[in-house]
Design an enzyme around this catalytic site. Sequence first.
Site, PDB file in Angstrom:
ATOM      1  CG  ASP A 165      -3.770  -1.351   8.464  1.00 14.94           C
ATOM      2  OD1 ASP A 165      -3.416  -2.384   7.247  1.00 14.94           O
ATOM      3  OD2 ASP A 165      -2.477  -1.453   9.154  1.00 14.94           O
ATOM      4  CD  GLU A 185      -1.178   3.458  12.904  1.00 14.73           C
ATOM      5  OE1 GLU A 185      -1.148   2.292  13.059  1.00 14.73           O
ATOM      6  OE2 GLU A 185      -2.412   3.379  12.939  1.00 14.73           O
ATOM      7  CB  SER A 226      -3.881   0.775  15.584  1.00 10.25           C
ATOM      8  OG  SER A 226      -3.144   0.985  14.398  1.00 10.25           O
ATOM      9  CB  SER A 257      -5.355  -3.251  11.637  1.00  3.18           C
ATOM     10  OG  SER A 257      -4.456  -3.216  10.139  1.00  3.18           O
ATOM     11  N   GLY A 309      -2.406  -6.450  18.595  1.00  2.00           N
ATOM     12  CA  GLY A 309      -0.909  -7.147  17.661  1.00  2.00           C
ATOM     13  C   GLY A 309      -0.760  -8.591  16.989  1.00  2.00           C
ATOM     14  CG  ASP A 319      -0.224  -0.213   2.938  1.00  2.00           C
ATOM     15  OD1 ASP A 319       0.892  -0.214   2.927  1.00  2.00           O
ATOM     16  OD2 ASP A 319      -1.178   0.128   3.629  1.00  2.00           O
TER      17      ASP A 319
END
Length: 390
Positions: free
Chosen positions: A173, A162, A130, A128, A124, A39
């Site tokens: 993401d 991010e 986050s 994704s 983790g 990406d």
Amino acid sequence: MNDILIKKTIAVFQETFGTSPEKMVLSPGRINIIGEHIDYNDGYVLPAAIDKIICFAFAKNNSKKSRILALDLNEEFEVDLTQPISLSNVVWTNYILGVIKQLQDNGLLFGGFDCVFSSDIPVGSGLSSSAALECGTIFGIAALFNLSIPKVDIALMGQKAEHWVGINCGIMDQFSSVMGQENKVIKIDCKTLDYEYHDANFNDYSLILFDSNVKHSLMTSAYNERREQCDEGLAIIKSNFPEITSFRDCNESHVLSIKEEMAPNVFDRCYYVIKEIHRVALACKALDNGDIKTLGKLLFETHEGLSKEYLVSCQELDFIVDTLKQEKAVIGSRMMGGGFGGCTINLIKKGEEEAIKAKLTQMYKEAFDIELKIYDVKIGNGTSLYEPVF
């Protein structure tokens, strides 16, 4: 539907703030079928939102401060919206601070709010969480204060948040978290943000994630280093082939012809990227034709490239893929996400899943003395409002 998660989030919001939430948001994690580390290289990716989510409860509090409670961590923080936003020492809060900063930087007006969120996205594991946190927060604030923000812009703001936190990620993401559709994968053009949906029918095969349950600390530094190496390689390619503007314009012969001009690690990164962009096109064709065995073969090829050329795998992930490669019931397996730990994505013959799970779990435990985690996932919808009944 994640009913228990939703009820728990509402109950804690009511208990903490003494009122019911005005808006509820469900924001999913994502998988990526193929197109890893592409990406940020202007290629194509093939992600999908999944049925693992962060559930948010929001309400206005008629002040200039916002109070956010992370239910799973049993931690909360407050942010004064009249003060400049700066990075915190508490990592999870930075993703929320980052999106508040993005909204403010874009001139969008909103007041103080209360928020509780809870998640069943494993942190983790490369799913994704986050991005789900960023996009769900933006979506909720927009709904609460009647801000008109197109979905693609929500994804772009999440990506910039991010970057502000320190991870120089591509758009995949956040885009897949916001734009996902049930039983569809999204082919995203990461250069133009054009996208198209393809049916995610895996026929006689189940989609299962095996979580290595490790996360090596190399992740952030190595991720940014890979980006720099790809940029360096592309500059060399462009200097030799002026007609080329990005990796998508290249074929293998371009990079092979100038191999001697590149440092070995730069060549390896570029060679992987060019082949992986081509694999995404082949994967879409395989899905459209119902040719899931070819899709599986492509997954194995991607893992080989990530492990040997891009060098973002680790011995635990390689062990999982190498072990599954010996099983007739497994037609495809690869590491997924940034690397150095997290999950493998696997296509396993229906009816054989439990036997494979049991065998791999035992072998992995014997090899590393680590418990394997397993997630059965379904492809679900992107970030959306949920209407609770109180």
